[in-house]
Design a protein around this motif. Sequence first.
Motif, PDB file in Angstrom:
ATOM      1  N   GLY A   9       0.844  -1.187   0.000  1.00  0.00           N
ATOM      2  CA  GLY A   9       0.000   0.000   0.000  1.00  0.00           C
ATOM      3  C   GLY A   9       0.876   1.231   0.000  1.00  0.00           C
ATOM      4  N   GLY A  10       0.299   2.394   0.198  1.00  0.00           N
ATOM      5  CA  GLY A  10       1.082   3.624   0.172  1.00  0.00           C
ATOM      6  C   GLY A  10       2.275   3.590   1.101  1.00  0.00           C
ATOM      7  N   GLU A  11       2.016   3.400   2.434  1.00  0.00           N
ATOM      8  CA  GLU A  11       3.104   3.319   3.406  1.00  0.00           C
ATOM      9  C   GLU A  11       3.042   2.017   4.193  1.00  0.00           C
ATOM     10  OE1 GLU A  11      -0.128   5.854   5.480  1.00  0.00           O
ATOM     11  OE2 GLU A  11       0.600   5.529   3.453  1.00  0.00           O
ATOM     12  N   GLU A  12       2.372   1.015   3.621  1.00  0.00           N
ATOM     13  CA  GLU A  12       2.221  -0.274   4.296  1.00  0.00           C
ATOM     14  C   GLU A  12       3.070  -1.332   3.598  1.00  0.00           C
ATOM     15  OE1 GLU A  12      -1.287  -3.230   6.037  1.00  0.00           O
ATOM     16  OE2 GLU A  12      -1.802  -1.543   4.731  1.00  0.00           O
ATOM     17  N   PHE A  13       3.762  -2.132   4.416  1.00  0.00           N
ATOM     18  CA  PHE A  13       4.685  -3.135   3.903  1.00  0.00           C
ATOM     19  C   PHE A  13       4.382  -4.489   4.541  1.00  0.00           C
ATOM     20  CE2 PHE A  13       6.687   0.935   3.404  1.00  0.00           C
ATOM     21  CZ  PHE A  13       7.408   0.850   2.222  1.00  0.00           C
ATOM     22  N   ALA A  14       4.945  -5.547   3.938  1.00  0.00           N
ATOM     23  CA  ALA A  14       4.700  -6.899   4.444  1.00  0.00           C
ATOM     24  C   ALA A  14       5.934  -7.768   4.263  1.00  0.00           C
ATOM     25  CB  ALA A  14       3.513  -7.530   3.727  1.00  0.00           C
ATOM     26  N   VAL A  15       6.047  -8.767   5.143  1.00  0.00           N
ATOM     27  CA  VAL A  15       7.093  -9.790   5.048  1.00  0.00           C
ATOM     28  C   VAL A  15       6.423 -11.135   5.312  1.00  0.00           C
ATOM     29  CG1 VAL A  15       9.282 -10.663   5.946  1.00  0.00           C
ATOM     30  CG2 VAL A  15       8.851  -8.187   5.892  1.00  0.00           C
ATOM     31  N   ILE A  16       6.693 -12.125   4.467  1.00  0.00           N
ATOM     32  CA  ILE A  16       6.147 -13.472   4.634  1.00  0.00           C
ATOM     33  C   ILE A  16       7.272 -14.394   5.089  1.00  0.00           C
ATOM     34  CG2 ILE A  16       5.027 -15.417   3.485  1.00  0.00           C
ATOM     35  CD1 ILE A  16       3.901 -13.365   1.462  1.00  0.00           C
ATOM     36  N   LEU A  17       7.029 -15.125   6.168  1.00  0.00           N
ATOM     37  CA  LEU A  17       8.022 -16.047   6.720  1.00  0.00           C
ATOM     38  C   LEU A  17       7.479 -17.470   6.652  1.00  0.00           C
ATOM     39  CD1 LEU A  17       8.907 -14.054   9.969  1.00  0.00           C
ATOM     40  CD2 LEU A  17      10.098 -13.957   7.785  1.00  0.00           C
ATOM     41  N   GLU A  18       8.289 -18.389   6.176  1.00  0.00           N
ATOM     42  CA  GLU A  18       7.893 -19.794   6.131  1.00  0.00           C
ATOM     43  C   GLU A  18       8.799 -20.614   7.042  1.00  0.00           C
ATOM     44  OE1 GLU A  18       6.604 -21.412   2.262  1.00  0.00           O
ATOM     45  OE2 GLU A  18       7.362 -19.542   1.389  1.00  0.00           O
ATOM     46  N   GLN A  19       8.272 -21.725   7.516  1.00  0.00           N
ATOM     47  CA  GLN A  19       9.037 -22.650   8.358  1.00  0.00           C
ATOM     48  C   GLN A  19       9.587 -21.967   9.611  1.00  0.00           C
ATOM     49  OE1 GLN A  19       9.200 -25.859   7.695  1.00  0.00           O
ATOM     50  NE2 GLN A  19       8.277 -25.795   5.667  1.00  0.00           N
ATOM     51  N   CYS A  20       8.751 -21.217  10.306  1.00  0.00           N
ATOM     52  CA  CYS A  20       9.192 -20.595  11.558  1.00  0.00           C
ATOM     53  C   CYS A  20       7.990 -20.397  12.474  1.00  0.00           C
ATOM     54  CB  CYS A  20       9.905 -19.274  11.300  1.00  0.00           C
ATOM     55  SG  CYS A  20       8.828 -17.960  10.728  1.00  0.00           S
ATOM     56  N   ASP A  21       8.270 -20.201  13.772  1.00  0.00           N
ATOM     57  CA  ASP A  21       7.175 -20.016  14.724  1.00  0.00           C
ATOM     58  C   ASP A  21       6.899 -18.528  14.943  1.00  0.00           C
ATOM     59  OD1 ASP A  21       9.201 -19.087  16.388  1.00  0.00           O
ATOM     60  OD2 ASP A  21       9.368 -20.978  17.480  1.00  0.00           O
ATOM     61  N   THR A  22       5.845 -18.257  15.720  1.00  0.00           N
ATOM     62  CA  THR A  22       5.414 -16.877  15.929  1.00  0.00           C
ATOM     63  C   THR A  22       6.454 -16.068  16.691  1.00  0.00           C
ATOM     64  OG1 THR A  22       3.108 -17.600  15.951  1.00  0.00           O
ATOM     65  CG2 THR A  22       3.570 -15.429  16.851  1.00  0.00           C
ATOM     66  N   GLN A  23       7.133 -16.692  17.647  1.00  0.00           N
ATOM     67  CA  GLN A  23       8.117 -15.954  18.430  1.00  0.00           C
ATOM     68  C   GLN A  23       9.257 -15.448  17.552  1.00  0.00           C
ATOM     69  OE1 GLN A  23       7.747 -15.067  21.739  1.00  0.00           O
ATOM     70  NE2 GLN A  23       9.419 -13.709  21.105  1.00  0.00           N
ATOM     71  N   PHE A  24       9.679 -16.281  16.600  1.00  0.00           N
ATOM     72  CA  PHE A  24      10.730 -15.841  15.668  1.00  0.00           C
ATOM     73  C   PHE A  24      10.251 -14.624  14.881  1.00  0.00           C
ATOM     74  CE2 PHE A  24      12.709 -15.733  11.491  1.00  0.00           C
ATOM     75  CZ  PHE A  24      14.057 -15.875  11.792  1.00  0.00           C
ATOM     76  N   ALA A  25       8.993 -14.667  14.412  1.00  0.00           N
ATOM     77  CA  ALA A  25       8.448 -13.548  13.641  1.00  0.00           C
ATOM     78  C   ALA A  25       8.358 -12.288  14.492  1.00  0.00           C
ATOM     79  CB  ALA A  25       7.074 -13.924  13.092  1.00  0.00           C
ATOM     80  N   VAL A  26       7.953 -12.444  15.759  1.00  0.00           N
ATOM     81  CA  VAL A  26       7.863 -11.287  16.656  1.00  0.00           C
ATOM     82  C   VAL A  26       9.244 -10.682  16.884  1.00  0.00           C
ATOM     83  CG1 VAL A  26       7.344 -10.573  19.023  1.00  0.00           C
ATOM     84  CG2 VAL A  26       5.754 -12.058  17.790  1.00  0.00           C
ATOM     85  N   ASP A  27      10.245 -11.545  17.111  1.00  0.00           N
ATOM     86  CA  ASP A  27      11.610 -11.050  17.330  1.00  0.00           C
ATOM     87  C   ASP A  27      12.134 -10.324  16.088  1.00  0.00           C
ATOM     88  OD1 ASP A  27      11.534 -12.150  19.836  1.00  0.00           O
ATOM     89  OD2 ASP A  27      12.646 -13.970  19.282  1.00  0.00           O
ATOM     90  N   LEU A  28      11.848 -10.890  14.911  1.00  0.00           N
ATOM     91  CA  LEU A  28      12.287 -10.238  13.674  1.00  0.00           C
ATOM     92  C   LEU A  28      11.583  -8.892  13.505  1.00  0.00           C
ATOM     93  CD1 LEU A  28      13.807 -10.208  10.978  1.00  0.00           C
ATOM     94  CD2 LEU A  28      11.894 -11.490   9.970  1.00  0.00           C
ATOM     95  N   ALA A  29      10.279  -8.869  13.745  1.00  0.00           N
ATOM     96  CA  ALA A  29       9.531  -7.613  13.628  1.00  0.00           C
ATOM     97  C   ALA A  29      10.082  -6.560  14.581  1.00  0.00           C
ATOM     98  CB  ALA A  29       8.047  -7.868  13.900  1.00  0.00           C
ATOM     99  N   GLU A  30      10.457  -6.976  15.780  1.00  0.00           N
ATOM    100  CA  GLU A  30      11.014  -6.036  16.755  1.00  0.00           C
ATOM    101  C   GLU A  30      12.336  -5.457  16.260  1.00  0.00           C
ATOM    102  OE1 GLU A  30      11.236  -3.613  19.909  1.00  0.00           O
ATOM    103  OE2 GLU A  30       9.518  -4.890  19.407  1.00  0.00           O
ATOM    104  N   SER A  31      13.174  -6.296  15.630  1.00  0.00           N
ATOM    105  CA  SER A  31      14.453  -5.798  15.106  1.00  0.00           C
ATOM    106  C   SER A  31      14.224  -4.831  13.943  1.00  0.00           C
ATOM    107  CB  SER A  31      15.338  -6.967  14.659  1.00  0.00           C
ATOM    108  OG  SER A  31      14.827  -7.593  13.499  1.00  0.00           O
TER     109      SER A  31
END
Length: 487
Positions: free
Chosen positions: A380-402
């Motif tokens: 979107g205009g200022e909206e972005f996304a990242v798709i992660l495969e073969q990982c759990d939610t905690q990994f995604a949260v840690d990555l998002a935090e970084s």
Amino acid sequence: MTVTDTHLTAPSPCAPRAFVDAFDQFPEPVILTDLARRVIWCNAHFENLLGYDLSTVQGTSTRSLYANRQDFDHIGGKRAIPKRDLDRRCYTAEYRHKDGSKIFAETTSWPVKDAEGQLIGFAAILRDKTASYRVNEALSDLYRISSSQSLTGSEKIDAILALGRRFFGLPIALVSLIRDDKFTVLFSNCAHADIPPTTQFCLDETFCHQTLETGAPHAVHQIDENSDAQTRAVGDKTGLQAYIGLPLTVDGERFGTLGFSGPAARPAFGKADFDVLKLCGAWIAQELSLEMSYQALTREAQQDWLTGAGTNRAFRKTLNMAFAKTRLSPSSAQLILFDIDHFKSINDRFGHDRGDVVLRSIAQAVQEKLGRDLQLYRIGGEEFAVILEQCDTQFAVDLAESLREAIASLALGFDTSASFGVSPAAKGFKTENDWLKCADLALYAAKHNGRNQVVTNNGVPSLRVSGKCPMTSCPESEECNARRSSA
């Protein structure tokens, strides 16, 4: 004496002196046979053309000189019938050189008679047309390759390289990309050497350096003491003895080179060789141009022009594939969405040009954090996304935090931040749209709860937003709605 009224005093297994005197110094290949089409005599030009000494073929059937039986029986045979009083005839036949290669020759044959007019043998003059035949054959093959509807652009280039290898008799064929002093192999077709695409050489250590210096086709058929110092140096470094190549220009700009080479010396290259080289180069340049245009269109469809991130179209395709995998296996996938905080006010205060700088800077910082294995998408205009495969939610949260920290640390002259929503591809989701809506809900919660934070759809931190969860299939919908009702 003309070639149509040659007379011999008597048939003989040896060449009559009158015939030898007439044709020994003739400037073209000449052969004399008896009525059974056995070789009686040939001149030195004939020996040079087919590679046979007279002593080797004398008394043998001319059948061994033809490349195929059909030419011997139906072309030559029709013109060598003892009972027919034949005039001079011209035809083209395919002969076989002593080394096994084929020679195309325009053949003028005529009957040889004695003084009484009796037919006692046949003579023929051969004019080598191999070069023109090979060029025509190469043209036909090039047209067949380039007009093929079943071959891809890369397959066409590979087929042209194979054609060139056969034509020049050289085992190595390469298309290179030249940037600065680097020679990078883009396409290769090699008989024995292992030179895969992406292989790099120092440009100065290749014959292509001289090709680019001259800006024209360049050839080396043999390296010896008479070769220039640079040619000898390249030969010593690479072990190559023969090379023919030219610069490649694609869409008006210097691109690289097309080159054919081999470790053994060969006869000098002629006009026909350069003609075919230029044709191969022109077709390959055209295929490269088409391929580059296709890649540009593909990038335009899959890569955002401003930030370099993947487009929403590319995101949707990848999201669909990732979601489908989770339905077929127990693998887990995560979706991260983030939105730049207060982006509208940045545009209002500093202008859209500065807003574009912010978008590019954030996209670059995030992609650097993600590395080569993960892709950032601008959806979107200022909206972005990242798709992660073969990982759990905690990994995604840690990555998002970084990623959040990387954005917050940017020095753009004012504070920058982003809000993140994370969602796993829960088994209760029926479609990828359910997954996307659940991640979007978490992002909305991050915005509502003060921005510049990471929220997951399982309530870390609590989804304190008003209204009901739009996800009827969300496995946490009751919990989400309960939290929102108590907000």
